[in-house]
Scaffold this motif. Structure first.
Motif, PDB file in Angstrom:
ATOM      1  N   TYR A 182      40.203  36.405  36.440  1.00 50.19           N
ATOM      2  CA  TYR A 182      40.322  34.952  36.587  1.00 50.19           C
ATOM      3  C   TYR A 182      41.652  34.447  36.022  1.00 50.19           C
ATOM      4  O   TYR A 182      42.300  33.556  36.584  1.00 50.19           O
ATOM      5  CB  TYR A 182      39.156  34.244  35.899  1.00 50.19           C
ATOM      6  N   ALA A 183      42.081  35.031  34.894  1.00 49.60           N
ATOM      7  CA  ALA A 183      43.375  34.642  34.320  1.00 49.60           C
ATOM      8  C   ALA A 183      44.504  34.968  35.293  1.00 49.60           C
ATOM      9  O   ALA A 183      45.449  34.180  35.459  1.00 49.60           O
ATOM     10  CB  ALA A 183      43.582  35.360  32.994  1.00 49.60           C
ATOM     11  N   GLN A 184      44.400  36.118  35.925  1.00 51.27           N
ATOM     12  CA  GLN A 184      45.410  36.523  36.911  1.00 51.27           C
ATOM     13  C   GLN A 184      45.439  35.569  38.098  1.00 51.27           C
ATOM     14  O   GLN A 184      46.481  35.339  38.710  1.00 51.27           O
ATOM     15  CB  GLN A 184      45.096  37.944  37.382  1.00 51.27           C
ATOM     16  N   MET A 185      44.280  35.015  38.420  1.00 55.00           N
ATOM     17  CA  MET A 185      44.176  34.071  39.538  1.00 55.00           C
ATOM     18  C   MET A 185      44.532  32.647  39.131  1.00 55.00           C
ATOM     19  O   MET A 185      44.512  31.731  39.954  1.00 55.00           O
ATOM     20  CB  MET A 185      42.747  34.113  40.096  1.00 55.00           C
ATOM     21  N   GLY A 186      44.844  32.456  37.843  1.00 50.77           N
ATOM     22  CA  GLY A 186      45.231  31.128  37.361  1.00 50.77           C
ATOM     23  C   GLY A 186      44.061  30.233  37.024  1.00 50.77           C
ATOM     24  O   GLY A 186      44.243  29.029  36.791  1.00 50.77           O
ATOM     25  N   GLN A 187      42.845  30.783  37.001  1.00 52.59           N
ATOM     26  CA  GLN A 187      41.656  29.993  36.690  1.00 52.59           C
ATOM     27  C   GLN A 187      41.317  30.164  35.208  1.00 52.59           C
ATOM     28  O   GLN A 187      40.445  30.952  34.816  1.00 52.59           O
ATOM     29  CB  GLN A 187      40.495  30.404  37.593  1.00 52.59           C
ATOM     30  N   LYS A 188      42.027  29.425  34.362  1.00 52.51           N
ATOM     31  CA  LYS A 188      41.984  29.637  32.928  1.00 52.51           C
ATOM     32  C   LYS A 188      40.629  29.314  32.305  1.00 52.51           C
ATOM     33  O   LYS A 188      40.173  30.010  31.390  1.00 52.51           O
ATOM     34  CB  LYS A 188      43.077  28.825  32.247  1.00 52.51           C
ATOM     35  N   GLU A 189      39.989  28.264  32.764  1.00 49.42           N
ATOM     36  CA  GLU A 189      38.710  27.890  32.161  1.00 49.42           C
ATOM     37  C   GLU A 189      37.640  28.964  32.394  1.00 49.42           C
ATOM     38  O   GLU A 189      36.864  29.296  31.504  1.00 49.42           O
ATOM     39  CB  GLU A 189      38.246  26.539  32.707  1.00 49.42           C
ATOM     40  N   LYS A 190      37.610  29.493  33.619  1.00 48.08           N
ATOM     41  CA  LYS A 190      36.662  30.577  33.898  1.00 48.08           C
ATOM     42  C   LYS A 190      37.010  31.814  33.091  1.00 48.08           C
ATOM     43  O   LYS A 190      36.120  32.521  32.601  1.00 48.08           O
ATOM     44  CB  LYS A 190      36.659  30.890  35.392  1.00 48.08           C
ATOM     45  N   ALA A 191      38.299  32.073  32.948  1.00 48.91           N
ATOM     46  CA  ALA A 191      38.723  33.216  32.143  1.00 48.91           C
ATOM     47  C   ALA A 191      38.241  33.057  30.703  1.00 48.91           C
ATOM     48  O   ALA A 191      37.682  33.991  30.115  1.00 48.91           O
ATOM     49  CB  ALA A 191      40.234  33.356  32.183  1.00 48.91           C
ATOM     50  N   LYS A 192      38.419  31.854  30.131  1.00 49.39           N
ATOM     51  CA  LYS A 192      37.988  31.597  28.759  1.00 49.39           C
ATOM     52  C   LYS A 192      36.485  31.804  28.585  1.00 49.39           C
ATOM     53  O   LYS A 192      36.030  32.351  27.583  1.00 49.39           O
ATOM     54  CB  LYS A 192      38.363  30.178  28.352  1.00 49.39           C
ATOM     55  N   SER A 193      35.717  31.350  29.583  1.00 48.80           N
ATOM     56  CA  SER A 193      34.258  31.444  29.457  1.00 48.80           C
ATOM     57  C   SER A 193      33.797  32.889  29.421  1.00 48.80           C
ATOM     58  O   SER A 193      32.875  33.235  28.662  1.00 48.80           O
ATOM     59  CB  SER A 193      33.581  30.678  30.599  1.00 48.80           C
TER      60      SER A 193
END
Length: 262
Positions: free
Chosen positions: A231-242
């Protein structure tokens, strides 16, 4: 005089064909598993005169004793001298070179030769595929893959393409086939995690996201971090954090590092 000539001819035949009894003795020792004794005999025979039988059984002895470097040396010499004398023996020499040679060029040559023979085995093709991929010969590897793919399961195809670091789409496709054919298992889950790491390193993690999510469990801290990385690689930071946060208790240092990098 005629009698003398007869004995000369007989002696010459015995000299030219000394291997009949030798080969029988070699075979008996080989079949009994007495490789050390057989190796002594072949080495002694080779010191006097190099022969097909002595060199072939020397090669097999080293192989069975797991002396793969020595087996490779004997196999290379055998192929150089006797490659046209016996196709089955030649294939044995080529297999040893394909599987155990430390020289990439030798492995490529051996694999190409054995895979062109009628006696080629499936495992020869699988090993040669990995050699081709390691040498970045992707077109040749792809052509070979198409030859053997229908003969192997989704599990085998997934493991082979993952180990050979094949294209990301091919790896994911084979993992999906494995899941469809056999269902989930620890081996499957571990292979998905390995594939996730590989695809993330290629910046292609999004290709395996759905598969990773389909096997995800909240208790799987490693997979949580890998999904967070995708998710971080895809730029979706909030999902990555969760997803990172779910692994915080078990892996605080790794999670803090990931969160900081966001």
């Amino acid at each position: 005089m005629k009698k003398f000539s007869f004995f000369l001819i007989l002696a010459s035949f015995l000299f030219l064909f000394p291997s009949c009894n030798e080969e029988k003795n070699y075979l008996q020792l080989y079949q009994s598993g007495n490789y050390e004794e057989l190796l002594k005999e072949t080495d002694s025979a080779i010191e006097e005169s190099l022969s097909d039988d002595a060199l072939y059984y020397k090669m097999l002895c080293h192989y069975n004793l797991q002396q793969y470097s020595e087996a490779g040396d004997a196999a290379l010499l055998y192929y150089a001298m006797y490659n046209s004398s016996n196709e089955e023996r030649t294939d044995d020499a080529l297999r040893i070179l394909l599987y155990y040679s430390s020289d990439p060029a030798v492995r490529l040559k051996a694999g190409g030769l054995i895979c062109s023979h009628s006696g080629v085995l499936l495992r020869d093709q699988l090993v040669y595929y990995s050699v081709l991929m390691k040498n970045d010969l992707k077109d040749e590897a792809s052509a070979l893959y198409n030859v053997f793919r229908e003969e192997i399961s989704g599990r085998q195809a997934a493991v082979i393409t993952l180990n050979a670091r094949s294209s990301s789409t091919l790896i994911v496709s084979n993992l999906e086939s494995w899941l469809s054919e056999e269902g989930r298992s620890d081996d499957f889950d571990n292979s998905v995690k390995t594939a996730c790491s590989l695809l993330i390193s290629r910046n292609e993690g999004s290709l395996i996201l759905n598969l990773a999510l389909s096997i995800w469990r909240e208790s799987d801290n490693v997979l949580s971090i890998l999904i967070g990385d995708i998710y971080a690689q895809m730029g979706q930071k909030e999902k990555a954090k969760s997803y990172y946060s779910l692994a915080y208790r078990a892996l605080p240092d790794i999670v803090e590092q990931r969160l900081y990098s966001l």
